[in-house]
Design an enzyme around this catalytic site. Structure first.
Site, PDB file in Angstrom:
ATOM      1  N   GLY A 216      -6.046  -5.873 -13.352  1.00 20.59           N
ATOM      2  CA  GLY A 216      -5.456  -5.422 -12.089  1.00 20.59           C
ATOM      3  C   GLY A 216      -4.392  -6.424 -11.677  1.00 20.59           C
ATOM      4  N   THR A 217      -3.196  -6.255 -12.215  1.00 23.96           N
ATOM      5  CA  THR A 217      -2.181  -7.299 -12.086  1.00 23.96           C
ATOM      6  C   THR A 217      -1.554  -7.394 -10.697  1.00 23.96           C
ATOM      7  OG1 THR A 217      -0.617  -5.757 -13.108  1.00 23.96           O
ATOM      8  CG2 THR A 217      -1.613  -7.449 -14.524  1.00 23.96           C
TER       9      THR A 217
ATOM     10  N   GLU B  78      -8.966  -9.211 -11.986  1.00 22.13           N
ATOM     11  CA  GLU B  78      -7.918  -9.415 -10.976  1.00 22.13           C
ATOM     12  C   GLU B  78      -8.129 -10.702 -10.187  1.00 22.13           C
ATOM     13  OE1 GLU B  78      -8.132  -6.123  -8.171  1.00 22.13           O
ATOM     14  OE2 GLU B  78     -10.254  -5.860  -8.630  1.00 22.13           O
TER      15      GLU B  78
ATOM     16  N   HIS C  90       0.831  -1.212   0.000  1.00 17.39           N
ATOM     17  CA  HIS C  90       0.000   0.000   0.000  1.00 17.39           C
ATOM     18  C   HIS C  90       0.863   1.259   0.000  1.00 17.39           C
ATOM     19  CE1 HIS C  90      -2.362   3.241   1.966  1.00 17.39           C
ATOM     20  NE2 HIS C  90      -3.316   2.789   1.176  1.00 17.39           N
TER      21      HIS C  90
ATOM     22  N   CYS D 164      -3.831  -1.829 -15.242  1.00 13.33           N
ATOM     23  CA  CYS D 164      -3.701  -0.729 -14.288  1.00 13.33           C
ATOM     24  C   CYS D 164      -2.904  -1.121 -13.046  1.00 13.33           C
ATOM     25  CB  CYS D 164      -5.066  -0.182 -13.889  1.00 13.33           C
ATOM     26  SG  CYS D 164      -6.117  -1.362 -13.013  1.00 13.33           S
TER      27      CYS D 164
ATOM     28  N   ARG E 157      -8.721   5.835  -7.865  1.00 17.84           N
ATOM     29  CA  ARG E 157      -9.156   5.074  -6.687  1.00 17.84           C
ATOM     30  C   ARG E 157     -10.014   5.975  -5.801  1.00 17.84           C
ATOM     31  NH1 ARG E 157      -2.933   3.545  -6.916  1.00 17.84           N
ATOM     32  NH2 ARG E 157      -3.024   5.763  -7.324  1.00 17.84           N
TER      33      ARG E 157
END
Length: 512
Positions: free
Chosen positions: A389-390, A368, A78, A457, A184
């Site tokens: 969303g890798t 994802e 994060h 992304c 986000r």
């Protein structure tokens, strides 16, 4: 850091070393909470936020700090992802670091640094130094601008960016971004105390009525932010991800912070503590998050879609070109997306009818979850676009946590020891495993819907080998942090030269 500083002096001041997550350097006073970071920054002090790990509730303090240091995590944790979006110096995974929150100190061996002491971070090397060191600001050369013009004239892949605020959107455009591939929405809730309280009031609401009342207070805040982003990206597509993190991540964890929240919301401390405990999950990454929140609480979807479309209509009325793309995260099934897409389009049509304005918009999903990649043909029937969303797709496919894998990944990548992995799969796409899933998903989905837009992304959108993979496999765009946009533009051009259109198709077919 000023290169004129003698190496011996740097060696004397070296405190610890972690994983370099975002390059650059920063110096400031050490603080250990996001609240203190905001408070000290408001007083005009430069601060370095030090945490064991960060979560969405820390975003306000992270933004206020000059640099970020965490004891855990990797390059896609994060702290790393958020800091990279701002171009903010960040070091993660400093596992020798012992943080004592009660004493407000951090230590490595016998060396102790207290709150208020100054440190300097080198985000390029992962080194942390005691005291304040002189810094210099790099400048761009005319050769850089020429190189970027050459790259843009050759590449076929579009390059978008991952940003969450109007300011960051403006900066990304200056760096060459051609749209937003990931906005986000949860990060918008942490800019001010008012916003934090509004989302926390919604989460802790006892009834649907109370939750809707709290969401009504959030709607104008989100609408205001979207207006700013649409204006900054005038005429460029903007992909907006609806609420993604589990709800407990928006709530305070310490007793002091929970008491403060209870007082602010007019609730008892025991009631607040009980509700927070009830929301905690054993494995939140696989828990009640992403689109599952909107399945359980459709009023969240209603508020966010209304805010997006009201902002889009308002911008169009004043002549701003808008192309919103509404994205549902963590989808795993066609019926799941069908329910969400139907509600999204219903609210969007309702708003446009009210405003008397038509706006072209798309509804799609992040791919994802491995199951979504396997069922891509079914999901494509109800989606206008896929965005891979890798970050999470890599975690779920390899069964590795991006926050914890740093402890053992070196054993997997060391050729002399095992050589199991060629590189860190969170930095450069695992083309053999995750890449095969992605190719399979595209191969299933495109025959069903030829107009399906394909993007990426995750953090891999700024990694040159991963960008080459996207070019070969017919992606429309890659999206990355603003300060990686120039790298992506150059990598996309190199891929286009190496694999011109016909060659790219033959290569994809041969690899598939």
């Amino acid at each position: 850091i000023d290169p004129l500083i003698a190496k011996d002096e740097l060696k004397k001041k070296l405190f610890a070393t972690g994983i370099p997550a975002v390059p650059g350097a920063a110096t400031g006073h050490v603080v250990f909470t996001a609240q203190d970071a905001e408070k000290w920054a408001a007083e005009g002090k430069d601060v370095i936020l030090v945490r064991k790990e960060t979560s969405p509730e820390d975003v306000g303090g992270m933004h206020a700090a000059k640099g970020i240091l965490t004891a855990t995590g990797g390059k896609t944790s994060h702290a790393a992802v958020v800091a990279r979006g701002w171009g903010k110096c960040c070091i993660v995974g400093c596992e020798d670091l012992h943080i004592d929150m009660k004493a407000k100190t951090m230590s490595v061996g016998d060396t102790v640094i207290k709150e208020g002491d100054k440190i300097t971070l080198n985000g390029t090397t992962g080194e942390i130094f005691r005291d304040e060191l002189p810094l210099i600001r790099p400048t761009q050369s005319e050769e850089y601008n020429t190189l970027m013009k050459w790259a843009d004239s050759v590449r076929t892949l579009k390059v978008r960016t991952n940003v969450d605020t109007p300011y960051d959107a403006e900066n990304a455009v200056k760096l060459g971004a051609e749209g937003i591939g990931l906005c986000r929405t949860e990060h918008m809730f942490f800019d001010t105390e008012e916003r934090r309280l509004a989302i926390q009031r919604m989460i802790l609401a006892e009834s649907n009525e109370a939750r809707k009342e709290a969401l009504d207070a959030l709607l104008p805040i989100q609408r205001y932010d979207f207006i700013g982003i649409f204006n900054a990206m005038d005429g460029k597509p903007v992909t907006i991800r609806l609420l993604d993190p589990p709800l407990h991540e928006f709530l305070p964890h310490t007793e002091t912070e929970q008491k403060h929240l209870a007082k602010a919301l007019g609730m008892s401390f025991n009631e607040v503590r009980r509700k927070i405990e009830r929301l905690k999950e054993a494995n939140p990454m696989l828990g009640h998050r992403g689109c599952r929140l909107c399945i359980t609480y459709p009023e969240i979807l209603h508020m966010q879609v209304r805010a997006i479309m009201e902002a889009a209509c308002e911008c169009k009325k004043i002549g701003t070109k808008v192309y919103p793309e509404i994205m549902h995260p963590l989808v795993m099934d066609r019926k799941e997306l069908e329910i969400l897409a139907r509600e999204t389009r219903r609210v969007a049509e309702e708003v446009m009818k009210e405003k008397g304005v038509r706006v072209r918009y798309l509804v799609g999903t992040m791919i994802e979850v491995p199951r979504a990649a396997i069922l891509a043909d079914q999901i494509a029937e109800v989606a206008d676009f896929f965005s891979f969303g890798t970050n999470d797709l890599t975690q779920m496919t390899l069964a590795m946590s991006r926050d914890d894998a740093g402890r053992f990944l070196t054993d997997y990548m060391d050729e002399k020891k095992t050589g199991i992995l060629k590189h860190d799969p969170f930095q450069s796409l695992d083309q053999e495993g995750v890449g095969r899933l992605i190719k399979q998903a595209i191969g299933l989905a495109k025959p069903v819907k030829k107009t399906l837009k394909i993007g990426i992304c995750g953090e891999h959108g700024g990694d040159p080998p991963s960008i080459e993979f996207c070019h070969i496999n017919g992606f429309d765009y890659v999206s990355c942090s603003p300060f990686r946009v120039p790298v992506a533009r150059l990598a996309a051009a190199q891929a286009a030269i190496k694999w011109p259109p016909k060659g790219a198709k033959r290569r994809a077919k041969r690899k598939g």
